[in-house]
Design a protein around this motif. Structure first.
Motif, PDB file in Angstrom:
ATOM      1  N   GLU A  44     -11.315  10.701   3.436  1.00 16.95           N
ATOM      2  CA  GLU A  44     -11.476  10.338   4.847  1.00 16.95           C
ATOM      3  C   GLU A  44     -11.272  11.549   5.763  1.00 16.95           C
ATOM      4  N   HIS A  84      -7.640  13.535   0.996  1.00 16.11           N
ATOM      5  CA  HIS A  84      -8.265  12.208   0.944  1.00 16.11           C
ATOM      6  C   HIS A  84      -9.688  12.366   1.473  1.00 16.11           C
ATOM      7  N   TYR A  88       0.989   3.822   1.755  1.00 13.49           N
ATOM      8  CA  TYR A  88       1.427   4.386   3.042  1.00 13.49           C
ATOM      9  C   TYR A  88       2.604   3.638   3.673  1.00 13.49           C
ATOM     10  N   HIS A 113       0.844  -1.201   0.000  1.00 13.83           N
ATOM     11  CA  HIS A 113       0.000   0.000   0.000  1.00 13.83           C
ATOM     12  C   HIS A 113       0.879   1.252   0.000  1.00 13.83           C
ATOM     13  N   ASP A 133      -3.265   2.012  -4.293  1.00 10.10           N
ATOM     14  CA  ASP A 133      -4.320   2.261  -3.310  1.00 10.10           C
ATOM     15  C   ASP A 133      -5.174   0.994  -3.157  1.00 10.10           C
ATOM     16  N   SER A 134      -6.191   1.070  -2.314  1.00 14.53           N
ATOM     17  CA  SER A 134      -6.971  -0.136  -2.013  1.00 14.53           C
ATOM     18  C   SER A 134      -7.606  -0.730  -3.272  1.00 14.53           C
ATOM     19  N   SER A 177     -12.038   4.453  -1.693  1.00 12.34           N
ATOM     20  CA  SER A 177     -12.107   5.917  -1.797  1.00 12.34           C
ATOM     21  C   SER A 177     -12.015   6.347  -3.261  1.00 12.34           C
ATOM     22  N   SER A 179      -8.330   9.532  -3.846  1.00 14.23           N
ATOM     23  CA  SER A 179      -7.709   8.402  -3.137  1.00 14.23           C
ATOM     24  C   SER A 179      -6.193   8.598  -3.178  1.00 14.23           C
ATOM     25  N   THR A 180      -5.457   7.738  -2.497  1.00 10.56           N
ATOM     26  CA  THR A 180      -3.994   7.894  -2.547  1.00 10.56           C
ATOM     27  C   THR A 180      -3.488   7.675  -3.979  1.00 10.56           C
ATOM     28  N   HIS A 187      -6.711  10.590   9.690  1.00 11.02           N
ATOM     29  CA  HIS A 187      -7.222  11.686   8.851  1.00 11.02           C
ATOM     30  C   HIS A 187      -7.963  12.751   9.660  1.00 11.02           C
ATOM     31  N   ASN A 240     -12.547  -0.622   3.992  1.00 16.83           N
ATOM     32  CA  ASN A 240     -11.960  -0.557   5.341  1.00 16.83           C
ATOM     33  C   ASN A 240     -12.992  -1.106   6.337  1.00 16.83           C
TER      34      ASN A 240
HETATM   35  P1  13P Z   1      -6.676   4.456  -0.392  1.00 14.75           P
HETATM   36  O1  13P Z   1      -7.524   3.355  -0.932  1.00 14.75           O
HETATM   37  O2  13P Z   1      -7.030   5.796  -0.937  1.00 14.75           O
HETATM   38  O3  13P Z   1      -5.220   4.144  -0.573  1.00 14.75           O
HETATM   39  O4  13P Z   1      -6.958   4.571   1.165  1.00 14.75           O
HETATM   40  C1  13P Z   1      -6.725   3.544   2.048  1.00 14.75           C
HETATM   41  C2  13P Z   1      -6.718   3.991   3.430  1.00 14.75           C
HETATM   42  O5  13P Z   1      -6.677   3.232   4.353  1.00 14.75           O
HETATM   43  C3  13P Z   1      -6.784   5.412   3.652  1.00 14.75           C
HETATM   44  O6  13P Z   1      -6.570   5.668   4.962  1.00 14.75           O
END
Ligand code: 13P
Ligand code: SF4
Length: 300
Positions: free
Chosen positions: A197, A195, A24, A22, A38-39, A127, A211-212, A172, A112
């Motif tokens: 969130e 983002h 992050y 991911h 991203d996710s 996201s 999203s990221t 966030h 999530n």
């Molecule tokens: P993304 O899908 O945008 O990478 O976000 C995942 C996430 O956990 C954001 O906190």
């Protein structure tokens, strides 16, 4: 560090494994990634890879999603205690009760979330595709769980009633309007990417709500030089690496997800050798959750 990286590469080949990372994750983990994103990107990669083993560098709901989408593969989370507190903010029985209170209203669940909550949902979203997913339902009202901020963003974008669960991401939520105002004063020409969130009052200040993964697209298409990154601090590394001529300003050192930092190269080696800890899900729950995830992937 070089020898541990070599060891991971060798073991990865021997075990026919792919390493999904991911955005992050910390810098050393990015360096051994076969795919980072991203996710949504990670879910697509997990569902299409030809590898027999998936090493997931992220948090538990992401690895569970990979297992649900690829039930015959071995999915390993090298940091088994890496979790997303938001995913624990709604239980299956709480969602069942909410459904009873709003009969016939479709349930959209952010990835999530736990596998059990996904199993109680009509469709999942990330996201990156939340607005598209909700629009695809053609409904006048939806239940959205667990993130209240993503739900508010979707409500504004789609213009329908959204029944929101009161979950949130503590990382966030630490980004405040005041922090962004202060950064904007120092960097008046900066583009602000948030983002979804983030708190609604922070999202309202953004030039782009993404999203990221979407943050890379914004920078790639922009001629501007400086970007305020309204998400977890780990995003600064992959953005700076990919765009060395641009300047990225973090929303602060406290905007850190400690669970996302639990993966280490050492833990990856220790998990590749015995191929554990494995993600195991109850088959009936996984089957029901798969329906909600596949419906999302079909419209993505
Ligand atoms: P993304 O899908 O945008 O990478 O976000 C995942 C996430 O956990 C954001 O906190
Ligand atoms: Fe969960 Fe927030 Fe960490 Fe993302 S940043 S994994 S939403 S706690």
């Amino acid at each position: 560090m070089e020898s541990i990286v070599k060891k991971i590469k060798k073991l990865k080949k021997e075990k026919n494994a792919i390493i999904l990372v991911h955005n992050y994750q910390s810098a050393p983990i990015h360096q051994i990634a076969d795919y980072r994103g991203d996710s949504l990107g990670l879910s697509i990669e997990a569902s299409t890879t030809g590898a027999e083993v998936i090493i997931f560098c992220g948090v538990d709901f992401m690895a569970e999603t990979a297992k649900i989408l690829s039930p015959d593969k071995k999915v390993i989370l090298p940091a088994p205690d890496a979790t997303c507190p938001m995913a624990e903010m709604i239980t299956p029985s709480e969602l069942k009760k909410l459904k009873e209170e709003h009969p016939g209203v479709p349930v959209v669940t952010y990835v999530n979330s736990t596998a059990e909550v996904k199993a109680e949902s009509d469709i999942c979203c990330t996201s990156a595709n939340a607005v598209k997913v909700v629009k695809s339902l053609g409904a006048s009202k939806v239940i959205f769980t667990p993130d209240r901020n993503l739900a508010s963003y979707v409500e504004k974008q789609v213009g329908i009633e959204v029944i929101k669960w009161n979950g949130y991401c503590y990382t966030h939520e630490r980004i405040t309007r005041q922090t962004i105002m202060a950064i904007k004063e120092r960097y008046p020409d900066a583009v602000f990417m948030a983002h979804p969130e983030c708190r609604p009052e922070v999202v309202d200040m953004a030039d782009y709500i993404v999203s990221t993964g979407g943050m890379f697209d914004v920078v790639a298409k922009s001629s501007r030089k400086t970007f305020i990154v309204g998400t977890e601090i780990g995003m600064i590394y992959p953005l700076s690496k990919r765009f060395p001529d641009k300047e990225f300003i973090s929303a602060g050192s406290r905007i850190l997800c400690k669970d996302m930092k639990k993966t280490t190269l050492k833990k990856i080696v220790s998990s590749l050798e015995p191929l554990e800890p494995l993600i195991e899900l109850e088959p009936e729950t996984a089957n029901r959750a798969r329906g909600a995830l596949q419906r999302m992937l079909e419209i993505s």
